[in-house]
Design a protein around this motif. Structure first.
Motif, short mmCIF file in Angstrom:
data_model
loop_
_atom_site.label_atom_id
_atom_site.label_comp_id
_atom_site.label_asym_id
_atom_site.label_seq_id
_atom_site.Cartn_x
_atom_site.Cartn_y
_atom_site.Cartn_z
N THR A 9 -6.00 -5.59 -0.09
CA THR A 9 -5.38 -4.27 -0.22
C THR A 9 -3.97 -4.45 -0.74
OG1 THR A 9 -4.66 -4.29 2.09
CG2 THR A 9 -6.76 -3.21 1.61
N PRO A 10 -3.50 -3.54 -1.56
CA PRO A 10 -4.22 -2.40 -2.10
C PRO A 10 -5.13 -2.78 -3.26
CG PRO A 10 -1.99 -2.40 -2.96
CD PRO A 10 -2.09 -3.56 -2.00
N CYS A 66 0.83 -1.21 0.00
CA CYS A 66 0.00 0.00 0.00
C CYS A 66 0.87 1.26 0.00
CB CYS A 66 -0.95 0.02 1.20
SG CYS A 66 -2.21 -1.27 1.12
N ARG A 67 2.00 1.21 0.70
CA ARG A 67 2.89 2.38 0.73
C ARG A 67 3.48 2.65 -0.65
NH1 ARG A 67 3.82 -0.01 5.75
NH2 ARG A 67 5.60 -1.23 5.05
N ALA A 68 3.92 1.60 -1.32
CA ALA A 68 4.46 1.77 -2.67
C ALA A 68 3.38 2.23 -3.64
CB ALA A 68 5.08 0.46 -3.14
N THR A 69 2.18 1.70 -3.48
CA THR A 69 1.06 2.11 -4.33
C THR A 69 0.73 3.57 -4.11
OG1 THR A 69 0.17 -0.14 -4.34
CG2 THR A 69 -1.37 1.64 -4.87
N GLY A 76 -3.66 -5.26 -6.10
CA GLY A 76 -2.22 -5.43 -5.97
C GLY A 76 -1.52 -4.12 -6.30
N GLN A 77 -0.21 -4.16 -6.20
CA GLN A 77 0.58 -2.95 -6.46
C GLN A 77 0.70 -2.70 -7.96
OE1 GLN A 77 4.36 -3.01 -4.52
NE2 GLN A 77 5.19 -1.43 -5.86
#
Length: 133
Positions: A100-101, A61-64, A118-119
């Protein structure tokens, strides 16, 4: 002999999951569902909105979040709204968010145009925006 057959069958069942694990799966058009800023907790973009459903301990989620923020900054009229899935369980259930994400691409009217689980890669997000704009 029977054990080998059962284990082989179980391995065959898992292989497709293992092949797709970690990859973004993109679904096509939704059923015409429209989302508003009040539901999402943020303003919709003039041209499109990138909606990200996240959870607190989700590393992808952070990378997304970074990817979607970069794309929103690059494309005029596009905003990025992040929704805490745990705090909006009714909406999560209604939209059938399972993992998530999950990213929804909304057009200017708030209609769900694309969904990715997914990312996502930046190129995929930009391509999905092409349908919304």
């Amino acid at each position: 002999m029977v054990c080998r057959a059962v284990l082989a069958a179980a391995g065959a069942q898992e292989e497709p999951y293992e092949r797709r694990k970690g990859r973004t799966r993109v679904r096509g058009h939704e059923d015409g569902r429209r989302l508003g800023g009040a539901e999402l907790g943020g303003e919709l973009g003039e041209r499109a909105t990138l909606v990200q459903f996240s959870s607190a301990f989700c590393a992808p989620c952070r990378a997304t979040r970074r990817v979607l923020a970069e794309v929103a900054a690059m494309v005029p009229g596009v905003t990025h709204v992040e929704v805490d899935a745990e705090a909006h369980l009714d909406l999560v259930r209604e939209l059938e968010i399972i993992k998530t994400p999950t990213v929804l691409v909304l057009d200017a009217g708030g209609r769900v145009v694309r969904r990715a689980v997914g990312q996502p890669r930046k190129a995929d997000v930009i391509a999905a925006l092409g349908e919304a704009v």
